[in-house]
Write a protein that holds these residues in place. Structure first.
Motif, PDB file in Angstrom:
ATOM      1  N   ARG A 113      -9.124  16.624   6.197  1.00  0.00           N
ATOM      2  CA  ARG A 113      -8.035  15.786   5.678  1.00  0.00           C
ATOM      3  C   ARG A 113      -8.489  15.026   4.427  1.00  0.00           C
ATOM      4  N   ILE A 114      -7.590  14.984   3.445  1.00  0.00           N
ATOM      5  CA  ILE A 114      -7.803  14.232   2.214  1.00  0.00           C
ATOM      6  C   ILE A 114      -6.697  13.190   2.107  1.00  0.00           C
ATOM      7  N   ASN A 115      -7.067  11.958   1.751  1.00  0.00           N
ATOM      8  CA  ASN A 115      -6.095  10.874   1.646  1.00  0.00           C
ATOM      9  C   ASN A 115      -6.368  10.063   0.383  1.00  0.00           C
ATOM     10  N   ALA A 116      -5.311   9.661  -0.302  1.00  0.00           N
ATOM     11  CA  ALA A 116      -5.433   8.792  -1.476  1.00  0.00           C
ATOM     12  C   ALA A 116      -4.450   7.648  -1.332  1.00  0.00           C
ATOM     13  N   ASN A 117      -4.875   6.438  -1.687  1.00  0.00           N
ATOM     14  CA  ASN A 117      -3.955   5.307  -1.583  1.00  0.00           C
ATOM     15  C   ASN A 117      -4.224   4.281  -2.674  1.00  0.00           C
ATOM     16  N   GLN A 118      -3.182   3.543  -2.981  1.00  0.00           N
ATOM     17  CA  GLN A 118      -3.278   2.398  -3.887  1.00  0.00           C
ATOM     18  C   GLN A 118      -2.871   1.159  -3.104  1.00  0.00           C
ATOM     19  N   GLN A 119      -3.691   0.117  -3.193  1.00  0.00           N
ATOM     20  CA  GLN A 119      -3.486  -1.089  -2.391  1.00  0.00           C
ATOM     21  C   GLN A 119      -3.453  -2.312  -3.286  1.00  0.00           C
ATOM     22  N   PHE A 120      -2.543  -3.226  -2.974  1.00  0.00           N
ATOM     23  CA  PHE A 120      -2.463  -4.507  -3.676  1.00  0.00           C
ATOM     24  C   PHE A 120      -2.703  -5.627  -2.666  1.00  0.00           C
ATOM     25  N   GLU A 121      -3.549  -6.599  -3.034  1.00  0.00           N
ATOM     26  CA  GLU A 121      -3.803  -7.754  -2.184  1.00  0.00           C
ATOM     27  C   GLU A 121      -3.735  -9.017  -3.032  1.00  0.00           C
ATOM     28  N   ARG A 122      -2.973  -9.989  -2.561  1.00  0.00           N
ATOM     29  CA  ARG A 122      -2.900 -11.295  -3.224  1.00  0.00           C
ATOM     30  C   ARG A 122      -3.586 -12.323  -2.324  1.00  0.00           C
ATOM     31  N   LEU A 123      -4.672 -12.888  -2.821  1.00  0.00           N
ATOM     32  CA  LEU A 123      -5.407 -13.909  -2.076  1.00  0.00           C
ATOM     33  C   LEU A 123      -4.950 -15.286  -2.546  1.00  0.00           C
ATOM     34  N   PHE A 124      -4.377 -16.064  -1.647  1.00  0.00           N
ATOM     35  CA  PHE A 124      -3.915 -17.412  -1.985  1.00  0.00           C
ATOM     36  C   PHE A 124      -5.055 -18.426  -1.887  1.00  0.00           C
ATOM     37  N   VAL A 125      -6.086 -18.073  -1.104  1.00  0.00           N
ATOM     38  CA  VAL A 125      -7.279 -18.910  -0.980  1.00  0.00           C
ATOM     39  C   VAL A 125      -8.489 -17.993  -1.072  1.00  0.00           C
ATOM     40  N   PRO A 126      -9.653 -18.505  -1.427  1.00  0.00           N
ATOM     41  CA  PRO A 126     -10.853 -17.658  -1.474  1.00  0.00           C
ATOM     42  C   PRO A 126     -11.140 -17.033  -0.107  1.00  0.00           C
ATOM     43  N   PHE A 127     -11.799 -15.878  -0.144  1.00  0.00           N
ATOM     44  CA  PHE A 127     -12.038 -15.084   1.062  1.00  0.00           C
ATOM     45  C   PHE A 127     -13.537 -14.792   1.172  1.00  0.00           C
ATOM     46  N   GLN A 183       0.846  -1.193   0.000  1.00  0.00           N
ATOM     47  CA  GLN A 183       0.000   0.000   0.000  1.00  0.00           C
ATOM     48  C   GLN A 183       0.879   1.239   0.000  1.00  0.00           C
ATOM     49  N   VAL A 184       0.549   2.186  -0.881  1.00  0.00           N
ATOM     50  CA  VAL A 184       1.210   3.480  -0.891  1.00  0.00           C
ATOM     51  C   VAL A 184       0.128   4.536  -0.734  1.00  0.00           C
ATOM     52  N   SER A 185       0.375   5.539   0.109  1.00  0.00           N
ATOM     53  CA  SER A 185      -0.656   6.538   0.369  1.00  0.00           C
ATOM     54  C   SER A 185      -0.035   7.911   0.541  1.00  0.00           C
ATOM     55  N   GLY A 186      -0.851   8.923   0.291  1.00  0.00           N
ATOM     56  CA  GLY A 186      -0.468  10.307   0.511  1.00  0.00           C
ATOM     57  C   GLY A 186      -1.640  11.063   1.086  1.00  0.00           C
ATOM     58  N   SER A 187      -1.353  12.076   1.919  1.00  0.00           N
ATOM     59  CA  SER A 187      -2.438  12.807   2.569  1.00  0.00           C
ATOM     60  C   SER A 187      -2.098  14.281   2.686  1.00  0.00           C
ATOM     61  N   PHE A 188      -3.152  15.082   2.760  1.00  0.00           N
ATOM     62  CA  PHE A 188      -3.025  16.524   2.979  1.00  0.00           C
ATOM     63  C   PHE A 188      -4.120  16.939   3.952  1.00  0.00           C
ATOM     64  N   GLY A 189      -3.747  17.767   4.938  1.00  0.00           N
ATOM     65  CA  GLY A 189      -4.728  18.164   5.935  1.00  0.00           C
ATOM     66  C   GLY A 189      -4.586  19.608   6.365  1.00  0.00           C
ATOM     67  N   LEU A 190      -5.689  20.130   6.912  1.00  0.00           N
ATOM     68  CA  LEU A 190      -5.742  21.472   7.490  1.00  0.00           C
ATOM     69  C   LEU A 190      -6.111  21.330   8.959  1.00  0.00           C
ATOM     70  N   GLU A 191      -5.349  21.998   9.824  1.00  0.00           N
ATOM     71  CA  GLU A 191      -5.578  21.940  11.265  1.00  0.00           C
ATOM     72  C   GLU A 191      -5.810  23.367  11.751  1.00  0.00           C
TER      73      GLU A 191
END
Length: 742
Positions: free
Chosen positions: A558-572, A542-550
């Protein structure tokens, strides 16, 4: 003549034969500095009522040098504060005068002990009784005198730390100058070195909530953890001197209980008949301060009937959910027993004890000697008291040792052992080290090995991390290894068979923008996680980036964007009738979250997450709202709704949880809380009502009522298909406790 008498009295004082009179001259107590204060001995204790007109307070020079940590780090407080400190042989006393130019704007609404004082004007007292720069007691009170308290462990303060309950006295007054607070902390509630004259680390904090302003004595900058983190920066506390000749006493506390209740249960929805069971029981706890730095806790026939229900969660992942510990016996000094990665790979997790079987009896020893902190716990579990120490009871043991090898650096070990009813066993031995340096930076490492009577379950786990933090920049790296069969019986493991590599970067500059005058800080963040199996095959990333105002008012966006990879070896199985096939999946998601100022009468937060999900789509909505009508009534509610659309059979569905919490109080001693929860997976409506009367300090009368009803669905096998609502179970309980101090 008066001069000669004064000289004679001073001489007697310094050789130890003179006890100062209550109205002692101010010059006998040195004036506080920016880092050091002296407690004044008084023969006659001040009466704790919030009025500061006691003779004891009149000639004590006050601490006044309070400095902002937020919003303007290092600036003087916008409102004056004075604190005077006294003690007698039994108690440590504090008198606060919080001046306020607009006293009508002071916020004071919370009457629940342990509730959200952070939404009101409030104050903290931090005491590092061993002067080790790592651990401290934290006492809190708001402008109504409502209490909370916590234990800081290794300069860290988390949820479990706030569940410690001390017996101390607080009273307040709000007047046309601001508000006052008087505090009496019994020495028997503290642990400290066995020395004749004591020095404590000391931190004093005031929050003016309408300004979101926090001020401290001594000055501790944001680089030590920010707005909240400075409370636990124990290594930066000031020094409290002058405490000596205090009474140590027997220090024994007994807390017996009696309980009675009735429970009605339906075995399943196809059965019309319910069973009813009436119970009554007795038991209790004992706390013995064997010495001023060694404590023994005993519990017999332990009961947790008054413990609040867990929040309902719907699990849409393939890993275990974490539910925090809420039981009082396990919460005191819980930080000492922490080992591993919190909420993911813990060597010891107390919720593994006594949830399926009853805790029959248990003992815990905790203490500190010089640079060493130590603790041990032994608990017997079974189905009934007749099983105690027999073939139908199991034994659970944990032992912990920590040693300070240099300032802000510790090494430690932990051992756990479970002797199971069937004769099996599971044992774990772990080691760890933690080094805090610079301001809020740290290095942490741990390793645990498990031995099980089933030899194939022998395995290990470990972790190493480096975190570099200050008030503006952050960077970190960590590596975690968890064996394929790693399973400490008294621990919590969310994910096995992995090697995880993680890194993060953060940049949080303070800003001043003319068209956004309330904007205080920008937040930029990024992170990367890579997980492979023990065989070296990639599992997730997973790679993510965020920007926020406090904002200065505690609002945030807060705004966040991410890309995620998942490898399933068995059904879920994402749900009972929906199966995601094995394979590789990549999905991108974007989230937006906003939070209002929760010190206002109406407050809330909202968020949305949307994007791809296992070759389909998923959108999550969440909203939480709260309304504080006055100090006697508040209502909080939340809805979380997920819309799932997957290209599989039964892959289009919604997941919803709804919760409402209602709090009502007559006074700080008598209040009630109701929790109503629903989720559309189980279609159960659960209600929990607890009425708490603190009839004497540390002693309670609880009335608890629990119900669970099922909302019926189409084509569901039921004992009566015409019914829309069916009772699952209900219970009513009365429990009385009484604290006896010897």
């Amino acid at each position: 003549m008066r001069s000669s008498l004064l000289i004679a009295c001073l001489a007697c004082f310094y050789i130890g034969f003179f006890q100062p009179a209550t109205a002692q001259p101010a010059e006998l107590t040195p004036r506080p500095t920016a880092f050091e204060a002296t407690a004044t001995f008084v023969e006659e204790a001040p009466y704790i009522d919030g009025n500061l007109d006691d003779v004891a307070w009149q000639n004590i020079p006050p601490i006044t040098q309070f400095t902002q940590v937020w919003p303007n780090d290092g600036a003087p407080s916008t409102e004056d504060t004075e604190v005077r400190i006294a003690y007698d042989r039994d108690n440590l006393y504090f008198a606060f005068r919080f001046y306020d130019d607009d006293p009508e704007l002071i916020k004071a609404r919370n009457l629940e002990r342990g509730g959200r004082n952070s939404r009101d004007d409030h104050a903290y007292i931090g005491l590092d009784t061993y002067m080790d720069g790592r651990n401290a007691y934290l006492f809190e009170a708001n402008a109504l005198g409502t209490q909370d308290d916590a234990l800081i462990t290794d300069e860290n303060l988390d949820y479990s730390g706030f569940s410690w309950d001390a017996v101390f006295i607080t009273e307040t007054k709000i007047d046309d100058e601001g508000w006052t607070l008087e505090v009496a902390i019994p020495f028997r509630q503290l642990r400290f070195p066995d020395e004749e004259e004591l020095e404590f680390g000391l931190m004093l904090s005031r929050t003016i909530i309408r300004k979101n302003e926090r001020v401290l004595w001594p000055a501790i900058g944001q680089e030590y953890g920010g707005y909240n983190g400075v409370r636990s920066a124990v290594s930066q506390y000031g020094v409290l001197k002058g405490i000596k000749n205090i009474r140590r006493g027997n220090n024994i506390e007994l807390k017996p209980y009696v309980i009675s209740g009735v429970q009605e249960t339906r075995p399943n929805l196809q059965t019309e008949t319910t069973s009813t069971k009436t119970t009554y029981d007795i038991g209790g706890d004992m706390k013995w301060g064997i010495t001023s730095n060694l404590t023994l806790d005993l519990t017999v026939n332990t009961d947790f009937a008054q413990v609040e229900s867990d929040n309902v969660q719907v699990n849409l992942s393939r890993f275990s959910l974490f539910f925090p510990e809420k039981r009082e016996f396990f919460l005191e000094r819980a930080g000492l027993f922490e080992h591993g990665n919190s909420r993911s790979t813990q060597t010891f997790f107390s919720r593994r004890i006594g949830l399926t079987n009853q805790i029959l009896t248990g003992a815990r020893v905790t203490g500190q000697a010089g640079r060493f902190s130590y603790g041990a716990m032994n608990i017997e579990t079974g189905t009934k008291m007749g099983d105690l120490f027999g073939s139908n009871s199991a034994n659970n043991t944990v032992a912990r040792l920590q040693a300070e090898v240099m300032p802000r650096a510790t090494v430690g070990a932990i051992a756990t052992n479970v002797e199971q009813i069937d004769g099996g066993y599971n044992r774990a031995l772990g080691f760890d080290t933690n080094y805090r340096f610079w301001n809020a930076s740290s290095f942490n490492a741990w390793f645990t090995n498990v031995w099980d009577d089933e030899q194939t379950l022998n395995d290990n786990a470990g972790h190493v991390s480096l975190r570099l933090d200050n008030d503006t920049y952050a960077a970190g790296f960590s590596f975690t290894h968890v064996g394929r069969n790693y399973n400490p019986a008294l621990g919590f493991v969310r994910r096995r068979d992995m090697r995880q590599y993680s890194g993060n970067l953060g940049y949080d500059p303070q800003v001043q923008i003319s068209f956004l005058p309330n904007l205080a800080r920008l937040n930029f963040g990024s992170s990367y996680d890579f997980i492979e199996g023990q065989d070296g095959v990639k599992q997730s990333s997973q790679v993510s980036g965020s920007f926020g105002l406090e904002f200065t008012s505690s609002k945030s966006l807060r705004i966040n964007a991410n890309q995620q990879f998942e490898r399933l070896f068995v059904p879920f199985n994402i749900r009972e009738d929906a199966v995601i096939p094995a394979g590789d999946y990549t999905f991108e998601r974007v989230s937006l979250n906003a939070r209002s100022d929760d010190s206002q009468r109406i407050y809330g937060s909202a968020g949305i997450i949307f994007g791809s999900f296992y070759n389909g789509n998923r959108t999550d909505f969440g909203i939480d709202m709260g309304f504080r009508y006055n100090k006697h009534l508040s209502i909080d509610g939340g809805v979380n709704h997920s819309m799932i659309d997957l290209p599989i059979a039964n892959g289009t569905f919604d997941a919803t949880t709804v919760s409402t919490s209602i709090f009502g109080a007559i006074s700080r001693q008598l209040y009630a809380k109701a929790l109503i929860q629903y989720d559309n997976f189980s279609r159960d409506i659960q209600t929990y009502l607890r009425i708490n009367w603190i009839h004497t300090p540390g002693s309670d009368l609880f009335l608890v009522f629990n119900t669970s009803h099922h909302i019926t669905g189409d084509n569901e096998p039921l004992f009566d298909p015409r019914k829309d609502l069916i009772l699952n179970n209900q219970a009513g309980i009365v429990k009385l406790t009484y604290l006896i101090m010897l």
